[in-house]
Design a protein around this motif. Structure first.
Motif, PDB file in Angstrom:
ATOM      1  N   LEU A 153      -4.684  -5.393   3.054  1.00 13.09           N
ATOM      2  CA  LEU A 153      -3.505  -5.672   3.872  1.00 13.09           C
ATOM      3  C   LEU A 153      -2.280  -5.903   2.983  1.00 13.09           C
ATOM      4  O   LEU A 153      -1.205  -5.336   3.223  1.00 13.09           O
ATOM      5  CB  LEU A 153      -3.791  -6.916   4.729  1.00 13.09           C
ATOM      6  CG  LEU A 153      -2.756  -7.364   5.767  1.00 13.09           C
ATOM      7  CD1 LEU A 153      -3.443  -8.218   6.819  1.00 13.09           C
ATOM      8  CD2 LEU A 153      -1.641  -8.171   5.135  1.00 13.09           C
ATOM      9  N   SER A 290      -1.781  -1.464   7.377  1.00 17.97           N
ATOM     10  CA  SER A 290      -1.235  -2.810   7.218  1.00 17.97           C
ATOM     11  C   SER A 290      -1.060  -3.499   8.567  1.00 17.97           C
ATOM     12  O   SER A 290      -1.363  -4.693   8.713  1.00 17.97           O
ATOM     13  CB  SER A 290       0.098  -2.785   6.465  1.00 17.97           C
ATOM     14  OG  SER A 290       1.047  -2.004   7.136  1.00 17.97           O
ATOM     15  N   THR A 294      -3.512  -6.586   9.676  1.00 19.17           N
ATOM     16  CA  THR A 294      -2.828  -7.853   9.946  1.00 19.17           C
ATOM     17  C   THR A 294      -3.356  -8.490  11.220  1.00 19.17           C
ATOM     18  O   THR A 294      -3.740  -9.665  11.232  1.00 19.17           O
ATOM     19  CB  THR A 294      -1.309  -7.619  10.089  1.00 19.17           C
ATOM     20  OG1 THR A 294      -0.791  -7.153   8.852  1.00 19.17           O
ATOM     21  CG2 THR A 294      -0.593  -8.901  10.469  1.00 19.17           C
TER      22      THR A 294
END
Length: 417
Positions: A153, A290, A294
């Protein structure tokens, strides 16, 4: 080198805190803050992170010193404290997992291009998948999973931010006028941002329970200094990530007049598309990974945390605390939280904005109370004097309590009048 090895060995509660905190407050609120209000929003983000720090730190401190969860500390102070915290947990845990899972499901639908499947169906699948992971693997698998997920991430988000900055600030529309920060809508957004930045204050008990579980599994409790070092690493990471999301919102949307949707699927589509439009379709993989990592890491850790907290509270309330530490009660808690969240999503039509508003408002109003309860636990007579927080940290705690209390009062004034 030795310090790094010690830090890696102790990774756990701080890592889980980071993965849980960088969900809604970062991907949704930090991005939206940058998109609508620009770089000025770095002030409330930093302010919230600094003023709330002691509330979370006390959760780690209390468990490391006493070997007990901070929820047990509430109970030792009196049943009134425990019942109050039980109410806070009930009020926030009903809406929060559903909100997070609706956003994650929206990103999943966008990421894999799923057609003709409702967001609630995807969310149901996520809850089932999370439940299986947590029931089978419990804390150890959760910790191990996040040790792989968080670096992915962080790297993906750094790459995305670098690409956004390299592409440069998006051109503002003609006659663009920045929105007012101090009108009713601006103040309400500011309160929501601060309320969930880096996360809800009641997450201090989640940190406490994760610490207790790690010590039990590892059969080793690190010195207080090392435990706080590990937490501080995770806490600083959450602050950095919040600024990165703010930067992405500023660079890609500020000045365009674009409104980010409250609907989970639409929001997910906007987030992915605004990056690819600004940077190029070739960057899709960085952005998608990402964003999804998240939200998914947050979903997983919060599901675990709320289940642990609920079981701990019930065990103390019914006088069977040790019995409720058995594995079967944890599994029951995981399943009940999943069922409750699905019911909430069906009832509220998977409207992310509405669910999120309920969770953030409740959490924000009650935050000063939780902060005060935590302070009482680590400054009481039965807490070792040499392990109590220093005067500077205690003063910062009172400043945080006062600041959040005044904002909560003002929020209530706006809502009523």
């Amino acid at each position: 080198m030795l310090k790094i090895k010690t830090l890696v060995k102790n990774l756990g509660p701080g890592l889980l805190f980071a993965s849980m905190a960088i969900g809604t407050s970062h991907l949704v609120l930090s991005t939206k803050a940058g998109a609508q209000y620009g770089w000025v929003m770095i002030i409330p983000i930093l302010l919230a992170n600094v003023l709330k720090y002691p509330f979370f730190e006390f959760g780690i401190r209390y468990t490391n010193v006493t070997g007990k969860s901070i929820i047990e500390g509430y109970n030792n102070k009196g049943r009134g404290y425990l019942w109050l915290y039980a109410f806070i947990t009930l009020a926030t845990s009903i809406a929060s997992p559903a909100a997070l899972c609706s956003i994650t499901a929206g990103l999943f639908i966008n990421l894999f291009g799923i057609q003709d499947v409702s967001i609630t169906t995807v969310a149901l699948g996520l809850f089932v998948f999370n439940s299986i992971i947590l029931i089978i693997g419990k804390y150890k698998l959760l910790e191990t999973t996040l040790k792989f997920l968080i670096p992915i991430l962080f790297i993906a988000l750094l790459a995305t931010t670098a690409l956004v900055v390299d592409a440069g600030q998006i051109t503002a529309i003609a006659n663009f006028k920045a929105p007012d920060y101090f009108n009713e809508l601006g103040i309400l957004f500011l309160i929501t941002l601060i309320g969930w930045m880096p996360t809800a204050v009641e997450a201090s008990s989640w940190l406490s329970l994760w610490s207790a579980e790690k010590y039990r599994i590892d059969k080793n409790k690190p010195p207080l200094k090392e435990a706080l070092q590990e937490f501080n690493t995770g806490y600083i990471l959450t602050g950095i990530l919040a600024i990165l999301f703010l930067a992405i919102g500023c660079m890609t949307l500020y000045g365009t007049g674009t409104e980010l949707s409250g609907n989970a699927v639409t929001f997910a589509d906007q987030v992915i598309n605004l990056f690819t439009t600004h940077i190029g379709n070739w960057a899709y993989v960085f952005i998608a990974v990402s964003a999804f990592a998240t939200m998914y890491s947050t979903c997983l850790t919060q599901h675990d945390a709320i289940s642990r907290v609920s079981i701990d509270i019930i065990g103390l309330l019914v006088g069977e605390h040790q019995k409720f530490k058995e594995k079967k009660y944890y599994a029951i808690g995981i399943i009940i939280i999943a069922i409750m969240s699905i019911i909430v999503m069906y009832t509220l039509g998977a409207n992310m904005g509405l669910i999120l508003a309920i969770a953030t408002a409740t959490s924000f109003i009650l935050a000063p109370i939780v902060g005060y309860m935590n302070l009482k636990n680590v400054t009481s007579k039965d807490f070792p004097e040499n392990a109590r927080p220093k005067k500077g940290l205690q003063i910062l705690t009172y400043i945080g309590i006062t600041f959040l209390s005044l904002l909560a009062i003002y929020y209530g004034w706006i809502m009523i009048f």
